[in-house]
Design a protein around this motif. Structure first.
Motif, short mmCIF file in Angstrom:
data_model
loop_
_atom_site.label_atom_id
_atom_site.label_comp_id
_atom_site.label_asym_id
_atom_site.label_seq_id
_atom_site.Cartn_x
_atom_site.Cartn_y
_atom_site.Cartn_z
N SER A 1 44.85 41.38 36.56
CA SER A 1 46.20 41.39 37.14
C SER A 1 47.25 40.88 36.16
O SER A 1 48.46 41.07 36.39
N PRO B 1 43.72 36.57 41.67
CA PRO B 1 43.49 37.18 42.99
C PRO B 1 42.10 37.81 43.06
O PRO B 1 41.67 38.51 42.14
N ASN C 1 43.46 39.83 49.74
CA ASN C 1 43.17 39.10 48.51
C ASN C 1 43.44 37.63 48.73
O ASN C 1 44.30 37.25 49.54
N LEU D 1 43.92 33.90 46.40
CA LEU D 1 44.09 33.30 45.08
C LEU D 1 43.13 32.13 44.93
O LEU D 1 43.13 31.20 45.75
#
Length: 625
Positions: free
Chosen positions: A336, A470, A499, A501
């Protein structure tokens, strides 16, 4: 391939049924000679085993396999200590091995001979010999001696001598087949001597001889230690060792210690001693447990092979591949951090083009992206270093040598662990258990610490989001135990999203716990398999191995990791550990309970959670499961 065929049954010949067997003869230093013997319908002279008399016909036993043939003088000690030779003499014994080599079976009974139709009157007997057999046997011994000397090539003279000896045996067999009974008797005796000479050339030079057996009986074993009732060669004809049967006169551990000291005093490091279940008795010992016997085997055969140079090179290459695999895992978890345009392009497989770079990378600095993989890479490698360090610390304390660690890379969790072999004999099952248990204990402790720290840092408000990655929530469904803990700590609000974190250290701890759980399964020569063998015995290991293979084969254990890990075990770790001197006394002192807890915890880690509702879709493209 050795085959014999004839065109007649002129008076003294009896046709036999065709059969086929394939034997493996294990030579020194782990070399294996595979010999396929195809037995065509052959004819043999009635005088070949004339000295066996009617007992041969009554026994009606099949032709023995070459690797089972006995070549030593089996003896039996009576209660007064006198040694009585068995009824089968040396010629009879060696001829049994020759029968198997030439594909000749025992004579049929007189009734069967009478029922056989009469064939032509020709006395022609031909013996077809494949030169590959002679060459393979010679090269096998040549390789054994080369491994013994630590060289890559053996002595060509040894290969020639073995080939010549085999040729001499075949020529005598041809000669005997064309002679009458009186002449064949003399040739038969010479043939037996030639066959014994061949076996002597194939056995180790340090084989247990008659004088050593006498010393063992009189000065090592004795009426106050182990009352010897008989000796015989081991089942492996090329092993050069003996099995000593008898009755214990003291506790097993005390007797083994006395015998080990006696053998070392009289023979130095020439022989190694193993305490094993009596292979010729199914009765229990009156003092409890199975009846025991001792195996005395030349050290050159009994000791594990030393680590060779190519194994060190292979260990270095595999370590590099494992490091790359762990780095790939870290980069994939931080994908990401790439430009959004690049991520969207990579998400569509139809865009793949090896000749064109992904869009959005113009002016992109890859250094921060590469550095972002370090937390996961270092965490995964730290757990594996702790695992191997645990093994080696305890092995050093118990004076056990270990070989080079061969790491096994895996793209989903970084690594499956490492293959670390024993390079010296292990005294007893307790030592094997402790060395095997130390690795998973150290790795589990390190992984659990990282997992807990990752959960705390993932749920803390003072951690910048730039440090988090994530992860699809569905990935936590891969472990019943770890997923339940993560759900409880992170909360339903965080886990309700697609998702979540989390801190990269959490991923490293998760992967370390999964790898430790896989290696703790009670199968083969994995850490869990060695511990099961040490604590509960080889029969229990056979049962647990079966159910473990079933769980891996059906995907119940490890989800998407089940198939690759199961193949890894079948290829590299399927056999039980054999380099233990006391194979009978189990590991005790709470070790059985510790193993049960470890295996149960491993199963809970590897079992997946049952999804519900919208979570029914299984994850097949995860980053670390």
């Amino acid at each position: 391939m050795l085959t014999a065929k004839s065109t007649s049954t002129h008076g003294v010949f009896a046709p036999m049924r065709p059969c086929q067997c394939q034997c493996q003869i294990h030579t020194n230093k782990g070399l294996t000679l595979s010999v396929s013997v195809h037995r065509r319908p052959v004819l043999r002279t009635a005088a070949l085993h004339k000295h066996r008399g009617q007992a041969s016909k009554r026994n009606q036993r099949s032709s023995p396999c070459p690797c089972r043939a006995s070549s030593g003088d089996d003896t039996k000690t009576s209660n007064d200590g006198s040694v009585v030779k068995k009824s089968e003499g040396r010629i009879s014994t060696t001829l049994a091995g020759l029968d198997a080599l030439l594909g000749i079976q025992e004579e049929k009974s007189d009734e069967e001979d009478q029922n056989q139709p009469q064939a032509g009157k020709s006395d022609k007997v031909t013996l077809d010999v494949s030169p590959e057999v002679l060459k393979s046997i010679a090269q096998a011994d040549l390789g054994r001696k080369a491994a013994q000397n630590g060289s890559s090539k053996g002595d060509k003279d040894a290969e020639k001598k073995l080939s010549d000896q085999m040729t001499r045996i075949v020529e005598r067999a041809k000669q005997m087949a064309s002679q009458d009974a009186e002449q064949g008797k003399v040739t038969e005796q010479n043939l037996g001597k030639d066959f014994e000479t061949l076996l002597g050339m194939l056995r180790p030079e340090e084989s247990v001889n008659k004088e050593d057996i006498r010393i063992l009986k009189e000065q090592v074993f004795g009426p106050k230690v182990f009352w010897v009732t008989g000796t015989r060669t081991t089942d492996d004809i090329l092993e050069g060792g003996i099995v000593v049967r008898g009755n214990l006169r003291a506790p097993r551990e005390q007797v083994l210690d006395t015998v080990l000291k006696g053998v070392e005093h009289h023979f130095g490091q020439k022989y190694q001693v193993f305490l094993v279940p009596d292979p010729d008795s199914e009765e229990d010992d009156p003092k409890g447990g199975p009846r025991v016997a001792f195996q005395v085997i030349p050290s050159i055969v009994a000791n594990p092979r030393p680590t060779l140079r190519w194994q060190y090179a292979a260990a270095a290459v595999l370590f590099g591949l494992t490091l790359l695999s762990a780095t790939q895992l870290g980069l994939l978890a931080n994908v990401s951090k790439l430009p959004k345009e690049t991520v969207e392009w990579l998400a569509r497989p139809e865009n793949y083009d090896p000749d064109r770079a992904p869009p959005g990378l113009d002016g992109f600095d890859p250094v921060p992206f590469l550095l972002s993989s370090l937390p996961i890479t270092s965490s995964v490698m730290a757990t594996q270093f702790a695992h191997e360090l645990g093994h080696r610390v305890v092995a050093f304390q118990r004076k056990i040598k270990l070989g080079a660690s061969l790491f096994i890379p895996n793209s989903q969790i970084g690594t499956f662990g490492a293959v670390t072999q024993f390079k010296s004999l292990v005294r007893n099952n307790t030592d094997m258990f402790d060395v095997s248990f130390a690795g998973p204990l150290a790795a589990a402790s390190t992984s659990l610490l990282l997992f807990v720290l990752g959960l705390v840092w993932s749920s803390g408000a003072d951690i910048p989001k730039e440090s988090l990655v994530p992860v699809p929530t569905q990935l936590f469904q891969g472990s019943l135990l770890l997923g339940s803990i993560a759900n409880a700590v992170l909360g339903e609000s965080a886990m309700s999203n697609s998702n979540v974190l989390i801190h990269p250290v959490l991923i490293g701890g998760w992967c370390g716990l999964v790898a430790t759980a896989l290696n703790s399964l009670p199968v083969g020569s994995l850490d869990g398999g060695k511990m099961t063998q040490a604590a509960y015995g080889p029969s229990t290991l056979g049962i647990t191995s079966f159910f473990t293979y079933v769980g891996l084969g059906l995907g119940f254990l490890g989800s998407s990791l089940a198939l690759p890990f199961g193949l890894y075990v079948l290829i590299c770790q399927r056999t039980a550990e054999k380099y233990v001197q006391d194979k009978i006394t189990p590991a005790t002192g709470g070790r059985q309970t510790a193993l049960a807890i470890l295996v149960l915890t491993s199963i809970l880690i590897l079992l997946p959670m049952l999804p519900s509702g919208s979570e029914q879709a299984a994850v097949s493209s995860g980053t670390f499961l």
